[in-house]
Each structure stands twice: as C-alpha cells, then as structure tokens.
Design a protein around this motif. Structure first.
Motif, PDB file in Angstrom:
ATOM      1  N   UNK B 141      38.258  41.635  39.251  1.00  0.00           N
ATOM      2  CA  UNK B 141      37.810  41.071  37.995  1.00  0.00           C
ATOM      3  C   UNK B 141      36.416  41.616  37.666  1.00  0.00           C
ATOM      4  N   UNK B 143      34.149  40.476  36.082  1.00  0.00           N
ATOM      5  CA  UNK B 143      33.100  39.454  36.053  1.00  0.00           C
ATOM      6  C   UNK B 143      32.919  38.787  37.411  1.00  0.00           C
ATOM      7  N   UNK B 144      33.625  39.289  38.439  1.00  0.00           N
ATOM      8  CA  UNK B 144      33.631  38.601  39.732  1.00  0.00           C
ATOM      9  C   UNK B 144      32.221  38.405  40.278  1.00  0.00           C
ATOM     10  N   UNK B 147      30.290  35.770  38.429  1.00  0.00           N
ATOM     11  CA  UNK B 147      30.915  34.487  38.715  1.00  0.00           C
ATOM     12  C   UNK B 147      30.463  33.972  40.078  1.00  0.00           C
ATOM     13  N   UNK B 240      49.808  43.939  22.877  1.00  0.00           N
ATOM     14  CA  UNK B 240      50.209  42.701  22.219  1.00  0.00           C
ATOM     15  C   UNK B 240      49.637  41.520  23.004  1.00  0.00           C
ATOM     16  N   UNK B 241      49.741  40.356  22.404  1.00  0.00           N
ATOM     17  CA  UNK B 241      49.217  39.154  23.047  1.00  0.00           C
ATOM     18  C   UNK B 241      49.898  38.899  24.410  1.00  0.00           C
ATOM     19  N   UNK B 244      48.446  41.141  26.992  1.00  0.00           N
ATOM     20  CA  UNK B 244      47.088  40.772  27.401  1.00  0.00           C
ATOM     21  C   UNK B 244      47.106  39.594  28.351  1.00  0.00           C
ATOM     22  N   UNK B 245      47.897  38.575  27.984  1.00  0.00           N
ATOM     23  CA  UNK B 245      47.842  37.335  28.753  1.00  0.00           C
ATOM     24  C   UNK B 245      48.569  37.443  30.088  1.00  0.00           C
ATOM     25  N   UNK B 248      45.498  37.553  33.189  1.00  0.00           N
ATOM     26  CA  UNK B 248      44.400  36.801  32.601  1.00  0.00           C
ATOM     27  C   UNK B 248      43.023  37.325  33.008  1.00  0.00           C
ATOM     28  N   UNK B 249      42.944  38.059  34.113  1.00  0.00           N
ATOM     29  CA  UNK B 249      41.619  38.495  34.566  1.00  0.00           C
ATOM     30  C   UNK B 249      41.028  39.560  33.676  1.00  0.00           C
ATOM     31  N   UNK B 250      41.868  40.490  33.217  1.00  0.00           N
ATOM     32  CA  UNK B 250      41.247  41.575  32.435  1.00  0.00           C
ATOM     33  C   UNK B 250      41.863  41.800  31.073  1.00  0.00           C
ATOM     34  N   UNK B 251      42.866  41.100  30.696  1.00  0.00           N
ATOM     35  CA  UNK B 251      43.355  41.081  29.316  1.00  0.00           C
ATOM     36  C   UNK B 251      43.098  42.374  28.538  1.00  0.00           C
TER      37      UNK B 251
END
Ligand SMILES: [Zn+2]
Ligand SMILES: [Zn+2]
Ligand SMILES: [Zn+2]
Ligand SMILES: [Zn+2]
Lengths: 377, 482
Positions: B141, B143-144, B147, B240-241, B244-245, B248-251
C-alpha cells in the motif's frame, strides 16, 4: 469463565471497522491501512428476489433484517471471521437517525453478540488521518456533503452543515444532460451512470467554468460510452457540467462552497482562521477530477464578496490531503484510532445489555453536566 | 429443482417467526424446533480457495489476508488468470563476449494471462517469472508508511491518556471529581478527553509523540492540466468502478496500473442452534466435498407440503386445493391438519429464580439469552382464507427409497385422499375465502400440521422418543380475483 475464554481474553482479537455508506460499505480490520472490501451497500434478498439496499426500509424491523443480512455478507463473504466476541468500530455521521443507530447497536450487540462497539463520527475519523486536532472536514458522500468543523478533536455540532449535495445530485444532473443531448429517453441504470461519471466527467476550474458558461461547451471533447446497442454519447457539456449542482448559488446560496463558509461563520471566532487553514476535502465524491481545486477556487472567490467579505476575515485557505484514497478516508481514521486504543474506548457488551441505551450527543441524558439540576441522579 | 428456480409458494413459519421455504430451514433435534438462517449462530469453520480447492489454516489465512497465494483473478474482468509458459533464449550478455555454451539452453518463463479478456501480466509490465507459481511481485500500500506513523502516534497518545487517567484517579480518589465521569465515556463528552489527544500535553515524554510530523496543509491544490478538457478521452485506458474497488488498497485509475488480484478465500460455515448450542450443520473439512458431518435440515425431518393445483380464489367462494404431503423421516408419521390458532403455545419453562440462579447469573455462568428478545418475533399470519380441515389423521409411511419403484398404490382413496404412494399422500381440501377479501391482493392460505416425530437420538435415555410436533405453513395461491 473457562480457561479457554481466559486465553481468548488475553489475545485480544483484531477489531473490525464498519463504515456503512449510502452507496458503498467499507469493511476491514483495525490497524490496516485500507479496508478489506468496498462493496455496494446492498444484498440479495431471496424473499423479494432482488438486490436490496440497506437504507431501503420502512419499518425498524425491516431495517433490522437489512442490517442482519448485510453484516452476514460482510463477515462471512468478505472478512471471513466470526462476529462473536470481536469488537467493532462503527463510523457514522453525527446526524444518523436514532432509529438507525439503535437498530445497528441491537444487531451488533444482540444478534451478532460482538463484545464491544466504538462509535466514531465521520468528521473526527477523517481528521484523525491527518494527526491534527483541528480541521474543517468536507466529506462528500453519496447523498449529501457534510461539513464538520473539528476543533481540538471534538466536532462542533451546532456548526455542522449538511447540504444535500452528494454524488446522487450529480448523477441526477448528469442523467438530465445526457437525456437532453441524446434527445431520447435514456433508461440508464445507476451503475451505468456511475460508470460514465467516474470515467468521463471532470470539474472544470472556476475560470474555465465561466468561460464554458459564456461560450458553450463545444471545446470540450465528447466521448461515446458503452458497447453496441447501449452506447451513449457523452457530450462535452455532460462531461464538464455534471458536477455543477454542487456550485449552483441561485438557490439561497446553497452551494457547497457556501456551506463551508456558513459553517465557518457558525464557528467561534478564534477557531475560524485555523479551520480555514486546515481544510480536508474527502469522501467518495472528492475523487472526481478537479473537484478539490474547484472548491478552493470558489472559496477564494466567495470570501471576497458579500456577505462573507464582512463577516469572515479569512485571507488564506489551506488544504490537507489524507494518507489514503478519498473514498475510504473515514474508514482509515477509524482503523487508526480503533487500532491504537486496542478497543479501550469501546462500550462493552455487558454494559449495553444492562441498559440497552447508547450514548448520543443529541440526548440530554448524556449531555447534561453532572452538577446540573436537570440531570437525573 | 422447483425450490431453486421458482418463487417460494409454500413457506414454513420458523420458531423465530420468519417465513421461509423448507429448503432454507433447519431442524434442531435437541430443541425439536425449526430453525432458520436468521435465528441460528453462524461460525467460520475452515478457509479454502474455491479455485484450487486448497485448505488454509485460519492462522495462515489471517496472515495472508484471506487470499490464496497461488491463484490470481484478472483485474480487468475478474475471471481466473491462467499461468502461461514461454521459452526464452537467454540474452547474450555483450559484456562477456564468449558466453558459455550451456547457458544457451532456452529457459522456461511464466506469465499470467486471462482467457476471457486477454489481459496479461505483460500488459502492465510485470516481468515474467522463472517459477510457475508464486514469486509474483507483491505490492505494498503506497500509504503504508504514513499509516504506520499514525498508528505509532495514536498508540503513544492512548498510552499517555491511560497513564494520565490513572494518575488523576489516584489523586482525585478522595473527591471523586466530576471530571472523571465527564471524560470517562465515549460519545461527545469523550471527545473532550481526546481533545488532549489531538494536542499532546507539553510534558509529554514519549518520543513517538515528539517525533510525529503532523500533516501539513498547503495552499496549492492539485489542478487539472489546462488542456484537460480538450484532450481525447480514451475509455480503454480508464478503469471502471468495479475494477478500482476490487483492490481497495490502490484503486488504480489507469488500466496500465492494474495488477493481478490474489484470489480471495471462501469459508465453510458451521451452524449452531442458539438455544441449545448444538451444531445444526457441520461441513466436511475437505474443500472438494460438499457433504456434511452434521446436517440437520428441516427437509429431512419435517413433513413437506407441496401444491399440486388450486382453483382461483374469489371472495366468499369455496374452492378446492390439492396438496401433496411427504414424510421424509425413516419412521411412520401421523399427520393431522389443524387451524393455525389451535397450535398450542409452547410455554417457556420459567424456572423459579432462587438464590443459586442469581448467583450463577452474577458469575456469568448462565447462558446468555439476550438475543431472544430481538431475534424472535410473532409472525403475522393472513386470515382471509379459511381451510376447512378434515377431521382426519393420516398415516404416512416412512421414506423408503426402494418403494419409489413399486407400483402398489394403496386403495384407501376417498373424497379427501386423492392418492397415496409410499411416503406421499395427495389431499383435496376445501378453502373458503372471506367475503371481504380484497380483490387483487395476494391470496395466502394458512394451514397448521400436527405430526408425530420419532427422535432417533434422544439427548438422554429418560426422555421420550416420540413427540407430537406442530408446524405452520403458508400457501401462496396467487391473487384474489373477481
Ligand atoms: Zn428462524
Ligand atoms: Zn487457490
Ligand atoms: Zn480478464
Ligand atoms: Zn437446539
């Protein structure tokens, strides 16, 4: 208590974090930087033979059933743990109805027998991802945008603004433009509209928006979405103006930037400048390209005109960005705080069962100071 | 099959008040009651991968975040990815001019490919791997790091808060101050305690707090490029959505940044009666097996009711309804049709609360029954259509799989019994619809069954083996017509 239970108590199980949004539900474990799943807040209802939204209910009983089914889906299909004897961190709006809160509490404590629940409001949870104590959180959700001033980690409840300017409003507007531009009655379902919205639409900057308003949107490229038979021509106008409802000021200054400034007016004078310099724009809606920049432009413009010019003496607006994707910001805040306190702030199950009451800011029973003569002993 | 593809015409009333088709119900042999998914306790039994059918111990599953380490899903269409092999000639290293001869052997390299949409791991620049399974680069991730810093910071604050509270408690023990009660709890007042959390006190000694860098707000917000609106939109490059989902970590917003998705595991569940804690179902451990070790389904214990045919329901008119009853058990069964209001209320045996009991409760030994108040409901049964029950008790033979092939239909047929065949029986019933029944509304008849049940495994030898049980069934008869 058996020996086994004693051991279980020592090894505190990782709590789960639940953010039940109007469109999307985020669910995962505390101490993790992202939720395990982001899924639509809906489930297959075998009785009605259709997908049912969690928020689609008429009675408390129906809501109870919806929540039971949704949580079953989340626990056993996505995070794959037993709900029993595990703590839960719930992310909720401060304006959640009492009916919803209490039903959710019943489902968690009594139906799934979780061992404790911590309730975090969206504003504080979002601010927690920054590490700062004071922030103005603008969370753009599915149904509404919520502007919450958080001062010293406490939300100023009286100043919260909740204009109905969420992604739903944008979607409806987009559908209308598409209908006009394609000159046919398009029967686009929500998923197709969402797809068009996230993949083609953007928010023009303030200068560009003014230019488009006077010259028309011919300069904006159009694109064709969808495959054969179901294709939709997404005109430049649709791409650029879909999010315009968020910035429309003709109705009583009810635009999103207005809501931010009105929120600041409601805040104590000494907090306004700090809040304006600690704005966090987040929520699923904030992922729309250009939206954050546009809000900044509008704020900087509005502050120079009436009625804000004389009421707010703010010179600068500064913006944070949180260490996560915008659509999971509140969830991540809950995961950080819920993980850090080890569930210490959770209301334990036995306490809840004794009174079956939740603490709520709107309830005087919990908010009257202890020495006040109106407080029940 | 009818149960899978058709709407549920016949529903049973569960002991908790929910109405479900018989295929969705369980039968607790210890409580002798019907249970359903709503009123039982579900438990995770074992983790497995539905693609490679490998079991994974739950501790390992937790470590691997509930994902299979050898199977991947396509990030574009979510189909399972396949591993493809290619032969590559090892590239001659120009620096070491005279490469050894044995190095020229072609080497097998592997990449992932989707047979459905043709996506491959090469599309996004993932290098081919020398081994067939595993070894794929793991993404972290983005942002790990931040975080982890936040976690450290808030942990230190929580620690400090706890310490301060302890100190305060010690100090203020004599004058048990208002302050504690104010800050003690969650909710808005609790926020005041966290208030100091946001702004750690100056005497803070923790290095985690001192070293933490607060998020810095800036005046600049990321702007779209000036020519963004006039650029061509290539939808093939934008995700597409659902894409992405799915991670969830990097969408990922660009198709070029999609990565194979490690396949999420599934679980086998075991189910337990909440009243008596006995298992209702317990699956076999082997992921490839769809069998159960314990399988107390209502379908095997409760008489099954099916509609053969019915006449249209009209207000005030008597019509006929043909039903089929089946005895699924291995014992003879006596069935009588009764009115739903004749089902005796099962009174909960309220034991006198003596001192011992309350002591048990205070010691937390008594079974927690708080769920009962929220799970159990009184069902609302429609009453517009009355079933004129025959005053008869039918005997249904036990289930006998061999009897299926016999052709000896009993000849005790009459006005009521249409036919009979081994453990099955067809009935002709008279229905009277209420004169005030509203035209256009669903016509639902309710009938209750009183039946005998032999418990082959009684919990204790002193308890009786034979029981008289009741179940209420609603029968969907279309809509009331003119
Ligand atoms: Zn039930
Ligand atoms: Zn696998
Ligand atoms: Zn594919
Ligand atoms: Zn039982």
């Amino acid at each position: 208590m058996t020996l086994y239970e004693g051991i279980a108590l020592i090894q505190e199980k990782q709590a789960v974090v639940l953010d039940l949004g109007a469109h999307y539900t985020k669910f995962g474990f505390t101490g993790e930087a992202a939720p395990r799943c982001i899924i639509k807040s809906e489930f297959w209802c075998p009785m009605e033979r259709r997908y049912k939204q969690v928020y689609d209910y008429n009675t408390t009983e129906e809501l109870y059933d919806n929540l039971v089914q949704m949580l079953h889906l989340l626990y056993f299909r996505h995070v794959l743990v037993n709900p029993k004897e595990r703590k839960v961190v719930v992310i909720e709006s401060l304006l959640t109805t009492t009916q919803f809160r209490e039903t959710l509490a019943k489902v968690l404590y009594m139906h799934y027998e979780v061992s404790g629940v911590t309730w975090w409001d969206t504003g504080r949870a979002c601010a927690a991802t920054l590490g700062v104590g004071t922030a103005l959180v603008v969370s753009i959700g599915a149904r509404e945008a919520e502007v919450t001033p958080v001062v010293h980690a406490a939300p100023l409840v009286h100043a919260i603004q909740v204009p109905p300017l969420g992604m739903q409003a944008v979607r409806v507007h987009l559908a209308n433009i598409l209908k006009e531009d394609n000159e046919t009655e398009l029967q686009l379902d929500d998923n197709v509209l969402e797809d068009i919205l996230v993949r083609t639409c953007f928010v023009p900057s303030r200068t560009l928006a003014i230019q488009l308003a006077s010259e028309g949107c011919n300069g904006v490229r159009s694109v064709v979405c969808g495959g054969a038979g179901t294709s939709v021509r997404v005109t430049g106008r649709a791409r650029a103006l879909a999010a315009e409802p968020l910035f429309e000021r003709d109705r009583d200054m009810a635009s999103l930037p207005d809501a931010v400034l009105q929120c600041l007016i409601q805040c104590p004078r000494d907090t306004r400048r700090v809040l304006a310099e600690n704005i966090l724009i987040t929520g699923g809606g904030a992922t729309l390209p250009g939206l954050k920049a546009r809000i900044a432009h509008e704020l900087r413009h509005l502050i120079t005109v009436e009625p804000y010019k004389d009421q707010l003496h703010i010179k600068t607006f500064k913006f944070h960005s949180s260490p996560c994707e915008d659509n999971v910001c509140a969830w991540v805040g809950g995961a950080v705080c819920g993980g850090a306190d080890g569930g210490g702030r959770a209301e334990p199950r036995d306490v809840y069962l004794r009174t079956q009451r939740l603490r709520d800011w709107a309830c005087l029973l919990h908010n009257t100071p202890p020495d006040h003569h109106h407080r029940c002993p | 099959m009818a149960y899978l593809v058709q709407p549920d015409y016949v529903k049973y009333v569960c002991s908790c008040g929910q109405m479900k088709p018989i295929t969705n119900l369980y039968f607790c042999r210890h409580c002798l009651k019907i249970r359903c998914g709503f009123c039982i306790c579900h438990e995770v039994d074992s983790h497995y991968c539905a693609n490679c059918l490998e079991n994974m111990p739950s501790s390992e599953a937790r470590l691997k975040k509930n994902r299979c380490s050898s199977c991947f899903d396509c990030p574009s269409c979510f189909h399972t990815l396949s591993t493809r092999a290619t032969m590559v000639q090892p590239r001659q290293d120009p620096a070491s001019g005279d490469a050894k001869v044995e190095n020229k052997q072609p080497k097998k390299m592997y990449y992932l490919s989707c047979f459905n949409c043709r996506w491959t791991s090469r599309d996004v620049g993932i290098p081919d791997q020398p081994v067939a399974s595993g070894g794929w680069p793991e993404r972290v991730n983005p942002f790990a790091n931040r975080f982890a810093q936040l976690m450290e910071y808030y942990k230190a604050i929580a620690q400090q808060e706890k310490q301060e509270k302890l100190d305060k408690e010690r100090k203020k023990f004599a004058i048990r101050g208002n302050y504690i009660t104010l800050t003690d709890k969650t909710g808005l007042t609790g926020a005041m305690a966290r208030n100091r959390a946001g702004m750690p006190s100056s005497e803070s000694t923790s290095s985690a707090i001192a070293n933490f860098v607060l998020s810095q707000a800036t005046e600049e917000v990321e702007e779209l490029p000036d020519d963004y609106h006039s650029r061509e939109v290539n939808l093939k490059m934008i995700t597409t959505m659902p894409q992405r989902l799915a991670s969830p970590e990097w969408q990922a917003q660009q198709v070029s940044r999609l990565q194979p998705i490690a396949r999420p595991l599934s679980v086998k569940r075991s189910q337990r009666c909440r009243q008596c804690d006995h298992n209702l179902t317990k699956p076999e451990y082997n992921p490839g097996s769809i069998k159960f070790k314990i399988e107390l389904l209502a379908f095997y214990h409760v008489p099954e009711v099916k509609i053969i045919s019915y006449e249209t329901i009209k207000p005030g008119v008597t019509s006929a309804l043909l039903l089929k009853l089946t005895n699924p058990t291995a014992h003879e069964m006596q069935i009588q049709l009764i009115q739903p209001n004749e089902v005796p209320e099962i009174e909960e045996k309220e034991e006198p609360k003596n001192i011992e009991k309350s002591l048990e409760k205070s010691l937390n030994l008594e079974k927690d029954m708080s769920w009962k108040s929220v799970v159990e409901r009184k069902p609302t049964l429609p009453s517009a259509i009355k079933v004129n029950n025959p005053e008869l008790t039918f005997t249904l033979a036990q289930r006998d799989d061999a009897a299926e092939y016999d052709d000896d239909s009993h000849h005790d047929t009459n006005d009521i019994i249409l036919w009979r065949k081994s453990n099955k029986l067809a009935l002709r019933l008279q229905l009277t619809a209420d004169e005030n029944a509203k035209v256009g509304l669903p016509a639902v008849a309710v009938v209750a069954l009183q039946y005998t049940y032999r418990n082959t495994v009684p919990p204790t030898s002193t308890q009786p083996r034979d029981h008289t049980l009741y179940t209420t069934v609603t029968i969907d008869l279309g809509i009331v017509s003119q």
